[in-house]
Design an enzyme around this catalytic site. Structure first.
Site, PDB file in Angstrom:
ATOM      1  N   ARG A   8      12.505   1.783  -1.756  1.00 18.50           N
ATOM      2  CA  ARG A   8      11.823   0.543  -1.327  1.00 18.50           C
ATOM      3  C   ARG A   8      12.823  -0.534  -0.921  1.00 18.50           C
ATOM      4  O   ARG A   8      12.516  -1.385  -0.088  1.00 18.50           O
ATOM      5  CB  ARG A   8      10.886   0.037  -2.432  1.00 18.50           C
ATOM      6  CG  ARG A   8      11.597  -0.377  -3.699  1.00 18.50           C
ATOM      7  CD  ARG A   8      10.612  -0.836  -4.773  1.00 18.50           C
ATOM      8  NE  ARG A   8      11.265  -0.914  -6.071  1.00 18.50           N
ATOM      9  CZ  ARG A   8      11.171  -1.961  -6.892  1.00 18.50           C
ATOM     10  NH1 ARG A   8      10.453  -3.006  -6.557  1.00 18.50           N
ATOM     11  NH2 ARG A   8      11.782  -1.950  -8.051  1.00 18.50           N
ATOM     12  N   SER A  35       7.788  -6.836  -4.681  1.00 15.49           N
ATOM     13  CA  SER A  35       7.972  -5.466  -5.179  1.00 15.49           C
ATOM     14  C   SER A  35       8.148  -4.459  -4.047  1.00 15.49           C
ATOM     15  O   SER A  35       8.945  -3.539  -4.149  1.00 15.49           O
ATOM     16  CB  SER A  35       6.769  -5.055  -6.029  1.00 15.49           C
ATOM     17  OG  SER A  35       6.656  -5.893  -7.154  1.00 15.49           O
ATOM     18  N   GLU A  56      -6.882  -5.161  -0.162  1.00 17.33           N
ATOM     19  CA  GLU A  56      -6.252  -4.106   0.641  1.00 17.33           C
ATOM     20  C   GLU A  56      -7.144  -3.598   1.774  1.00 17.33           C
ATOM     21  O   GLU A  56      -6.636  -3.232   2.839  1.00 17.33           O
ATOM     22  CB  GLU A  56      -5.837  -2.937  -0.260  1.00 17.33           C
ATOM     23  CG  GLU A  56      -4.768  -3.282  -1.295  1.00 17.33           C
ATOM     24  CD  GLU A  56      -5.313  -4.023  -2.503  1.00 17.33           C
ATOM     25  OE1 GLU A  56      -6.559  -4.126  -2.661  1.00 17.33           O
ATOM     26  OE2 GLU A  56      -4.496  -4.525  -3.314  1.00 17.33           O
ATOM     27  N   PHE A  81      -3.035   1.546  -4.221  1.00 17.14           N
ATOM     28  CA  PHE A  81      -3.952   0.596  -3.586  1.00 17.14           C
ATOM     29  C   PHE A  81      -4.009   0.829  -2.073  1.00 17.14           C
ATOM     30  O   PHE A  81      -5.070   0.723  -1.464  1.00 17.14           O
ATOM     31  CB  PHE A  81      -3.543  -0.842  -3.908  1.00 17.14           C
ATOM     32  CG  PHE A  81      -3.288  -1.057  -5.371  1.00 17.14           C
ATOM     33  CD1 PHE A  81      -4.242  -0.666  -6.308  1.00 17.14           C
ATOM     34  CD2 PHE A  81      -2.104  -1.607  -5.826  1.00 17.14           C
ATOM     35  CE1 PHE A  81      -4.016  -0.846  -7.663  1.00 17.14           C
ATOM     36  CE2 PHE A  81      -1.862  -1.786  -7.181  1.00 17.14           C
ATOM     37  CZ  PHE A  81      -2.819  -1.404  -8.100  1.00 17.14           C
ATOM     38  N   HIS A 107       6.017   2.484  -5.020  1.00 20.34           N
ATOM     39  CA  HIS A 107       5.478   2.754  -6.354  1.00 20.34           C
ATOM     40  C   HIS A 107       4.599   4.010  -6.376  1.00 20.34           C
ATOM     41  O   HIS A 107       3.500   4.015  -6.928  1.00 20.34           O
ATOM     42  CB  HIS A 107       4.723   1.540  -6.902  1.00 20.34           C
ATOM     43  CG  HIS A 107       5.638   0.373  -7.173  1.00 20.34           C
ATOM     44  ND1 HIS A 107       6.357  -0.245  -6.168  1.00 20.34           N
ATOM     45  CD2 HIS A 107       5.954  -0.275  -8.320  1.00 20.34           C
ATOM     46  CE1 HIS A 107       7.076  -1.218  -6.688  1.00 20.34           C
ATOM     47  NE2 HIS A 107       6.857  -1.256  -7.988  1.00 20.34           N
ATOM     48  N   ASP A 115       4.493   0.644 -16.126  1.00 21.27           N
ATOM     49  CA  ASP A 115       3.160   0.161 -15.728  1.00 21.27           C
ATOM     50  C   ASP A 115       2.059   1.171 -16.068  1.00 21.27           C
ATOM     51  O   ASP A 115       0.887   0.803 -16.177  1.00 21.27           O
ATOM     52  CB  ASP A 115       3.119  -0.141 -14.222  1.00 21.27           C
ATOM     53  CG  ASP A 115       3.570  -1.568 -13.922  1.00 21.27           C
ATOM     54  OD1 ASP A 115       3.800  -2.328 -14.880  1.00 21.27           O
ATOM     55  OD2 ASP A 115       3.696  -1.905 -12.735  1.00 21.27           O
ATOM     56  N   ARG A 165       9.634   3.252  -6.638  1.00 20.60           N
ATOM     57  CA  ARG A 165      10.103   2.032  -7.300  1.00 20.60           C
ATOM     58  C   ARG A 165      11.520   2.197  -7.860  1.00 20.60           C
ATOM     59  O   ARG A 165      12.349   1.307  -7.736  1.00 20.60           O
ATOM     60  CB  ARG A 165       9.156   1.666  -8.450  1.00 20.60           C
ATOM     61  CG  ARG A 165       9.701   0.575  -9.361  1.00 20.60           C
ATOM     62  CD  ARG A 165       8.805   0.293 -10.559  1.00 20.60           C
ATOM     63  NE  ARG A 165       9.438  -0.682 -11.437  1.00 20.60           N
ATOM     64  CZ  ARG A 165      10.178  -0.359 -12.493  1.00 20.60           C
ATOM     65  NH1 ARG A 165      10.373   0.904 -12.814  1.00 20.60           N
ATOM     66  NH2 ARG A 165      10.716  -1.311 -13.230  1.00 20.60           N
TER      67      ARG A 165
END
Lengths: 314, 275
Positions: A8, A35, A56, A81, A107, A115, A165
């Site tokens: 990322r 992020s 989204e 998402f 992610h 998470d 991530r």
């Protein structure tokens, strides 16, 4: 020591470079721009960056609208998402219309870590590759990610890019060419092939190293493009080694392994062992602990290699 | 390029009858489709296509054209008829609606039909697309406008309100939503299935300029379109009260005519009323 960079991170930097070169690049994010690292683009080109808030579905179709006007729309959020919440928008508006929308989601996989399961998307490859005309890419490291972002910007049509991530080892080189749909062979051996994508490519190289100490020679294929899959390379490699292990940070249903199996079952059936997540959700924990729990480590690939070699003998 | 024609009210009313007749003929030929939902939109469409949109049917991809999106995609027979009548393609094509190989798919498809801005038909998605187009216009310093037609059942979709929030946030004054408020959805009356009322207050709460009008009264519709264009700094929604099945007495306000084609005999009766 191998350099460790999250894919990322390379994404945000590549976007800024692209934005300087091409005024048609626009970027949308759903309140996760720090992020996903699209905030770098937003800081540099505020007029071409649209934070769409935590919404989204709307973001995906706003990107579609921008694309109908000649913009190259990069859309980012977390994988779950982007591909889950907005799946039908991607299917019915983006892909059915054939629009130039690049969904670059971060992610993915259990390497999201603490998470937990709700944020660890392990179904996105399957969700995206089932949509007609969609291209699905998961780069293996930060260097390859930069090339992927430039390649998808130049490609006309919808693309899904799967990023992570956690920091992963840099295993490819800047000067190596990159082509969408063309798998790269990172190592060649006569006994079996390990076909992997994303973070599992580095683990596959480590596994090949371990196997080599026992005199087992493995080919390692980086299948960065999962759709359209590189049939030619896969069949050629399978013909040479006649035993395959697939490795991915994704559920086994509908991921890379099933794509490889589908090709080989039709063209050149060989024994296949699959490394991936078997019908379970993720959970909280650090990525290395989760990789151990979900059997995604180099040692797990080594065990799979030994199993497939046993089957090859029969 | 610019406004196609400047028709008087009587001529617009005549155009509406022509479009409504096309809708009936298309659906009886196709054997399926949505007459009620198509007929309620016709006057709003005629006013837009003949008196408001800056478009050029001979050049559907003209970059500076105003855009129209039929978000309630099942009403596409009315849109197809308007596109054919204004010259986007031959009127003979209308006979092929919903048939295999037709350029006129059961729901809008931008790849096969000139004048269709986005493919879809899945409810709730069009306003977001319209917002994207309006953002592109602003980025490119273009003055074209985007119109999106939604149903009053369709606005039960949550995405509509995400789009409403975002359009207001981005001051999308080049975006105009048109709500075809015919009061019915597939399973019955809106207020019985899932009330979306009070519609104007909801949009005001989201920061939109709201115009309430009669969706079958041409002077009122044209005044609404002109008012919407004059509003700066925020998007406008035209909440247009309409009659589902408008123009065919036995289809008006009848939920059963949402998604069923007329028989030949019913079509003849309908066409007789639309003379």
């Amino acid at each position: 020591m191998t350099e460790m960079i999250a894919t990322r991170q390379a994404y945000g930097d590549a976007l800024v470079e692209l934005g300087e070169k091409n005024k048609d690049i626009v970027v949308l994010d759903a309140d996760l721009s720090k992020s996903t690292t699209t905030a770098k683009f937003g800081k540099k080109f505020p007029d071409r960056f649209f934070n769409m808030g935590v919404a989204e579905a709307n973001m995906m179709n706003t990107a579609a609208g921008l694309a109908t006007c000649g913009k190259i729309a990069f859309v980012s959020s977390f994988s779950i998402f982007a591909t889950g919440r907005a799946w039908e928008q991607i299917r019915n508006t983006v892909c059915y219309s054939g629009l130039n929308v690049k969904i670059v989601a971060t992610h993915s996989g259990v390497s999201v870590g603490p998470d937990g399961a709700s944020h660890q998307c392990i179904e996105d490859i399957s969700l995206m590759k089932t949509i007609p005309t969609m291209t699905v890419i998961e780069p293996c490291d930060a260097v390859e990610t930069r090339k992927v972002i430039f390649a998808v910007a130049a490609y006309k049509g919808p693309v899904y890019v799967r990023l992570g991530r956690a920091a992963v080892p840099v295993i490819t080189k800047k000067e190596e060419p990159y082509t969408i749909g063309k798998a790269s062979i990172l190592r060649t051996g006569k006994d079996l092939a390990i076909v992997a994508c994303g973070a599992l490519v580095a683990n596959s190289l480590t596994a090949a190293g371990i196997l080599a100490k026992d005199g087992i020679e493995a080919t390692v294929v980086n299948t960065h493009t999962i759709k359209p899959i590189d049939r030619e390379t896969l069949v050629n490699v399978a013909r040479q080694v006649n035993a395959v292990v697939t490795a991915e940070q994704h559920v086994l249903d509908g991921g890379l392994g099933s794509a490889v199996a589908s090709v080989l079952a039709q063209a050149h059936p060989v024994p296949i062992e699959m490394i991936g997540i078997d019908n379970r959700f993720g959970q909280s924990g650090e990525p290395d602990i989760l990789f151990k729990e979900y059997h995604l480590l180099a040692e797990d690939i080594v065990l799979a290699a030994r199993r497939v070699l046993e089957r090859k003998k029969k | 390029m610019g406004n196609l024609q400047n028709l008087d009210i009587k001529s617009l009313e005549d155009r509406s009858k022509v479009i409504r007749r096309h809708v009936i003929r298309m659906l009886v030929k196709a054997g399926s489709g949505h007459p009620g939902s198509s007929l309620s939109t016709v006057d709003l469409l005629v006013a837009l296509f003949y008196s408001k949109l800056r478009h050029n049917p001979r050049q559907p991809a003209w970059p500076d054209r105003d855009r129209f999106i039929m978000s309630k995609g099942h009403a596409c027979p009315a849109l197809y008829a308007a596109l054919a009548e204004t010259g986007y393609f031959g009127i003979d094509k209308l006979d092929t609606l919903r048939q295999f190989g037709s350029m006129l798919q059961g729901h809008p498809c931008m790849k096969t039909t000139p004048g269709i801005e986005i493919s879809g038909g899945s409810l709730g998605q069009g306003l977001s697309v319209g917002l994207g187009i309006s953002l592109a216009a602003k980025l490119d310093n273009k003055d074209y406008r985007t119109y999106v037609m939604l149903g009053d059942g369709e606005i039960e979709e949550g995405q509509v309100w995400e789009a409403a929030m975002a359009a207001s946030h981005y001051n999308a004054d080049n975006l105009c939503a048109i709500i075809d408020q015919n009061g019915l959805q597939i399973d019955g009356f809106i207020h019985e299935v899932m009330s979306s009322h009070p519609i104007p207050d909801k949009w005001r709460g989201f920061g939109w300029h709201v115009i309430e009008t009669n969706g079958h009264d041409f002077p009122a519709i044209l005044a609404a379109y002109n008012e919407a264009e004059a509003v700066k700094g925020r998007p406008t929604v035209i909440v247009a009260k309409t009659v589902k099945g408008k123009g065919v007495s036995f289809m008006e306000n009848q939920v059963d005519w949402h998604g069923k084609a007329p028989t030949k005999e019913e079509a003849e009766r309908a066409l007789a009323e639309l003379k």
